[in-house]
Design a protein around this motif. Structure first.
Motif, mmCIF file in Angstrom:
data_model
loop_
_atom_site.group_PDB
_atom_site.id
_atom_site.type_symbol
_atom_site.label_atom_id
_atom_site.label_comp_id
_atom_site.label_asym_id
_atom_site.label_seq_id
_atom_site.Cartn_x
_atom_site.Cartn_y
_atom_site.Cartn_z
ATOM 1 N N UNK A 79 0.864 -1.171 0.000
ATOM 2 C CA UNK A 79 0.000 0.000 0.000
ATOM 3 C C UNK A 79 0.905 1.227 0.000
ATOM 4 N N UNK A 80 0.866 1.952 -1.118
ATOM 5 C CA UNK A 80 1.670 3.177 -1.248
ATOM 6 C C UNK A 80 0.795 4.360 -1.637
ATOM 7 N N UNK A 81 -0.496 4.233 -1.584
ATOM 8 C CA UNK A 81 -1.413 5.244 -2.113
ATOM 9 C C UNK A 81 -1.304 6.562 -1.364
ATOM 10 N N UNK A 82 -1.751 7.610 -2.095
ATOM 11 C CA UNK A 82 -1.873 8.955 -1.527
ATOM 12 C C UNK A 82 -0.557 9.458 -0.963
ATOM 13 N N UNK A 83 0.504 9.349 -1.752
ATOM 14 C CA UNK A 83 1.786 9.971 -1.452
ATOM 15 C C UNK A 83 2.226 10.764 -2.691
ATOM 16 N N UNK A 84 3.510 11.028 -2.816
ATOM 17 C CA UNK A 84 4.036 11.716 -4.007
ATOM 18 C C UNK A 84 5.190 10.914 -4.614
ATOM 19 N N UNK A 85 5.007 9.588 -4.576
ATOM 20 C CA UNK A 85 6.021 8.749 -5.212
ATOM 21 C C UNK A 85 6.028 8.984 -6.727
ATOM 22 N N UNK A 86 7.160 8.734 -7.312
ATOM 23 C CA UNK A 86 7.299 8.911 -8.769
ATOM 24 C C UNK A 86 8.158 7.778 -9.330
ATOM 25 N N UNK A 87 8.388 7.849 -10.650
ATOM 26 C CA UNK A 87 9.184 6.816 -11.286
ATOM 27 C C UNK A 87 8.327 5.629 -11.701
ATOM 28 N N UNK A 88 8.986 4.571 -12.118
ATOM 29 C CA UNK A 88 8.299 3.370 -12.588
ATOM 30 C C UNK A 88 8.095 2.383 -11.442
ATOM 31 N N UNK A 89 7.358 1.335 -11.807
ATOM 32 C CA UNK A 89 7.105 0.274 -10.822
ATOM 33 C C UNK A 89 7.721 -1.045 -11.298
#
Length: 838
Positions: free
Chosen positions: A698-708
């Motif tokens: 669960x990484x939702x509602x952050x400001x992560x960027x880049x690929x997965x």
């Protein structure tokens, strides 16, 4: 009442004549009958005439005068009251003045002698009561007895009534022939009533004058006597077959003799009544003034003086004061004497119950060994506290204090057999049946004891049995109201302490809980808004405490103690402080709880940074760390990478910043990672690929960027919730393709491009896929994906086969997202996986 007690009738004269025939050989005659028989009227008159002749002859011989027949004196027939019609008196008249008493006594003889006024050897003999009896009526009279003659001269009688000091022996008339006796009247030992008959002074012989002197002495005795009241005097009953005319005459005579007395009595009664009314009026006035003042003083005194007073209490038989002092000596080690002696406190009420009402404690206290000072052994002891009587009395006292302390406002809904004086304290419970996951349906509520292996109560029989543990289970809404008293901390045999759904509990856990050396489980759930406060530091020093579960309490002021020492050797495994509004920071000393396996501080109001020391928790022990829904700030400490045995790391819904530390990749056993709803930035670290056991991300509602792309290697990943970030690029082809479990994906509100992976078309286990608000190509979703997916929500231009899609205008569809706590079963805590599967 002379009229009611003295009778002088012809019938009584007949009795006198009959009794006179029973003269003893020594010549002492006792006149008076038992009332056992009667003569007819003619025989009575004949007996009277014979008796009169004999007495007259004897008097004539003594005085030198001829008998009455020779003098020509006229004998008369006495009437009903003993008078002759011609004014003359018969001797019978003088003989038959009788007195009666309700106490019929007989047996002691007093002889009255007067050497100066009586012939030598003459003795006045009075028959004095001796033996109490309630049968019949007997009369007493006084005689003048001459030792030279076997005849007796009757002296008018007096009635003897035994006083309260009379013992039935000795001379009780006040006259004594013994020269060593002073002859004083003992008013406490004798009561005398009587009267003197009428006499004619013109006919006084020497014997009559002697008789007069005796009468004077008797009169003085009567005047100084203590007189019984009317109710104590029983008149001689009338013979039913007697002459009616004589009875009427007697009643008339009695009425005349008592008339004047009645008038005097009425006058005295009036004066007495007036005096009494005056006294009553004065008393009323005094009371009207003094009573309010005294009540005010009493209320003030009551407010100040609340000392336990056992003299007013109804206690079990025995030396209550000794029992009370012994109980005080035993309890003073856990309760101050001020509280024990104050009957307004729970402690004062409890000790009074112990020494007054509790039959088990009373039996132990009353049988103290005088040589050793110890109480008898109890039948069912405990392995820790032993089987001493002191231990059982103390245990019952503590439970009584708890009962009084938690009934400050209202009684409990269910007494649960608490404070039953004849029941062992291990029987102070009732069985409840309810669905109570995960503990099962069976739930004994109250206090029960176990053998250490089973949680069910041990059924006590007659055999002696040593218990391992005492369970304090109040996991029902039972209206406990008030404080948990400090004495509860001395329940050293208790291994489980549970309170649930008691909205009126107030205060905090007592610091004395550090004495509960056998405590293993502490549970405080769903209690009231005034219950909370700082956890006692001693709680974390208990060596055997393994579980602390404090959840969903309404109090707003929960907090950790600022410092705790000497906790390295503790056995605490589960520390669950969930949804309690804990405030302050997470203390660094928590790292000393080296045996922790589950640490759940979720849904509180903790502030500040996650302490670096938290990474010092045992790397091989801690498996569950949940700090979600607090106000934690700053970055995630890299020390968390030391928790190599951890399976769940939930840091979601805080205000954490920065990037994920690369040390996260060390958590090879990690199955759930939730850092959603924070302020995290940067791309995912490459070490993410090492999380081979990760199932739920669960990484939702952050400001992560880049690929997965780093996620492709996660062969066990089944739930991917990364909505509302800035991820970009295409989804890797092998994403989520290696698991056989149900797959749930929400990647909406990102910047993904191109088509969905071809592997998705072959996934029959794809349950939910949400990909709205992205930049997928047109027709990015194949027909196979639409056919195999239970819940599929995409942008309309990217999915021609979707039944529901986002056209940019329908916010309800475009912004649709999964509820992460519900999906992942967070409400089930460390058992979340069971809830997901369910």
């Amino acid at each position: 009442d002379i009229g009611g007690t003295m009778m002088n009738t012809k019938e009584e004269a007949d009795k006198t004549a009959t009794a006179d025939d029973e003269t003893s050989a020594e010549g002492k005659t006792f006149l008076g009958g038992s009332g056992s028989g009667s003569l007819n009227l003619k025989e009575q008159k004949e007996a009277e005439r014979i008796k009169e002749d004999e007495i007259a002859d004897r008097l004539a011989e003594r005085s030198g005068k001829p008998p009455e027949d020779e003098r020509g004196d006229i004998k008369c027939e006495p009437d009903a009251i003993g008078h002759c019609e011609d004014g003359q008196k018969s001797v019978v008249q003088q003989n038959n003045q009788y007195a009666t008493s309700s106490q019929r006594q007989r047996g002691t003889v007093a002889e009255i002698s007067d050497e100066n006024n009586m012939d030598e050897g003459a003795t006045a003999t009075a028959e004095i009561p001796h033996e109490n009896t309630n049968v019949g009526h007997e009369d007493s009279a006084v005689f003048i007895n001459d030792d030279d003659d076997d005849g007796s001269i009757v002296v008018p009688g007096f009635m003897f009534v035994a006083g309260p000091g009379y013992t039935g022996t000795g001379i009780q008339t006040g006259y004594n022939s013994d020269p060593d006796d002073d002859g004083d009247i003992n008013e406490e030992s004798v009561m005398v009533e009587g009267f003197l008959p009428e006499d004619d002074p013109s006919r006084r012989t020497k014997e009559q004058r002697a008789r007069d002197r005796v009468q004077e002495r008797v009169q003085r005795l009567i005047d100084n006597a203590i007189t019984l009241d009317d109710s104590a005097v029983v008149p001689i009953p009338m013979e039913e077959d007697g002459d009616e005319e004589e009875n009427n005459n007697l009643e008339a005579a009695q009425s005349n003799s008592s008339g004047n007395d009645d008038e005097v009595e009425k006058s005295d009664n009036c004066r007495w009544l007036l005096s009494l009314m005056g006294l009553v009026l004065a008393a009323c006035i005094i009371l009207a003034v003094a009573l309010p003042l005294s009540m005010r003083g009493r209320s003030e005194d009551a407010a100040q003086d609340t000392t336990v007073s056992l003299s007013d209490a109804v206690c079990l038989p025995g030396e209550v004061d000794v029992r009370f002092e012994l109980a005080k000596a035993i309890f003073s080690s856990i309760t101050s004497l001020d509280l024990l002696e104050d009957e307004s406190t729970p402690q004062g009420k409890a000790i009074q119950w112990i020494v007054c009402d509790d039959s088990i404690s009373v039996q132990l206290l009353d049988n103290q060994d005088p040589s050793t000072g110890k109480l008898p052994k109890q039948k069912h002891g405990f392995r820790l506290s032993g089987d001493s009587g002191e231990a059982q009395v103390t245990r019952r006292y503590i439970l009584a204090v708890f009962s009084f302390s938690t009934t400050q406002v209202n009684p409990w809904k269910d007494s649960l057999n608490f404070m039953s004086p004849d029941l062992h304290e291990c029987n102070w419970y009732k069985n409840y049946t309810r669905q109570n996951f995960p503990y099962g349906d069976y739930d004994p509520v109250g206090v029960f004891c176990t053998d250490g292996l089973l949680m069910s109560p041990y059924l006590m029989e007659d055999e002696d049995f040593i218990f391992d543990n005492l369970v304090f289970n109040f996991r029902i809404d039972n209206d406990l109201n008030g404080l948990l008293p400090p004495e509860i901390g001395y329940m050293i045999d208790c291994d489980t302490l549970s309170f649930e759904s008691n909205i009126l509990l107030v205060g905090s856990l007592p610091q004395t809980m550090g004495n509960m050396t056998r405590l293993k489980n502490l549970s405080l759930l769903l209690n009231g808004p005034k219950f909370g406060g700082e956890l006692p530091s001693s709680l974390f020093q208990l060596k055997k405490l393994t579980n602390i579960h404090i959840q969903d309490n309404l109090g707003k002021n929960w907090s950790f103690p600022s410092n705790v020492e000497d906790i390295e050797d503790t056995q605490l495994e589960r520390l669950l402080l969930i949804r309690n509004s804990f405030v302050g920071t997470i203390p660094s000393w928590i790292a000393q709880l080296t045996q922790l396996q589950t640490l759940d501080l979720s849904r509180n109001s903790f502030q500040g940074a996650i302490p670096d020391a938290i990474g010092d928790l045992s790397p091989l022990k801690l498996k569950y760390l949940n700090l979600m829904e607090n106000n934690l700030t700053e970055t995630i400490p890299s020390s968390l990478g030391n928790l190599t045995a951890i399976e769940v790391l939930n840091l979601g819904n805080n205000a954490l910043q920065g990037e994920l530390p690369a040390s996260i990749g060390n958590l090879r056993t990690l199955q759930l990672l939730d850092v959603g709803s924070n302020e995290m930035t940067s791309a995912l670290p490459s070490s993410f690929g090492d999380l081979e056991s990760l199932k739920y991300l669960v990484l939702e509602s952050n400001r992560f960027n880049g690929t997965v792309d780093v996620l492709e290697s996660m062969k066990n990943l089944t739930v991917l919730l990364i909505r509302s970030n800035s991820f970009s690029g295409s989804l890797p082809d092998g994403l989520l393709s290696r698991t056989s479990d149900n797959v749930i994906v929400d990647i909406g509100d990102n910047k993904f491009t191109d088509e969905l992976p071809a592997s998705f078309a072959n996934m029959s286990n794809l349950v939910s896929f949400i990909g709205t608000k992205n930049s997928f190509a047109d027709s990015a979703t194949s027909e196979a994906v639409c056919d195999n997916t239970t819940l599929l929500v995409m942008d309309c231009d990217a999915c021609e086969c979707c039944e529901v899609c986002c056209d940019g205008e329908n916010d309800a569809i475009c912004d649709f997202q999964l509820d992460v706590p519900t999906v992942l079963g967070y409400d089930c805590g460390s058992w979340f996986q069971l809830c997901i599967q369910g």
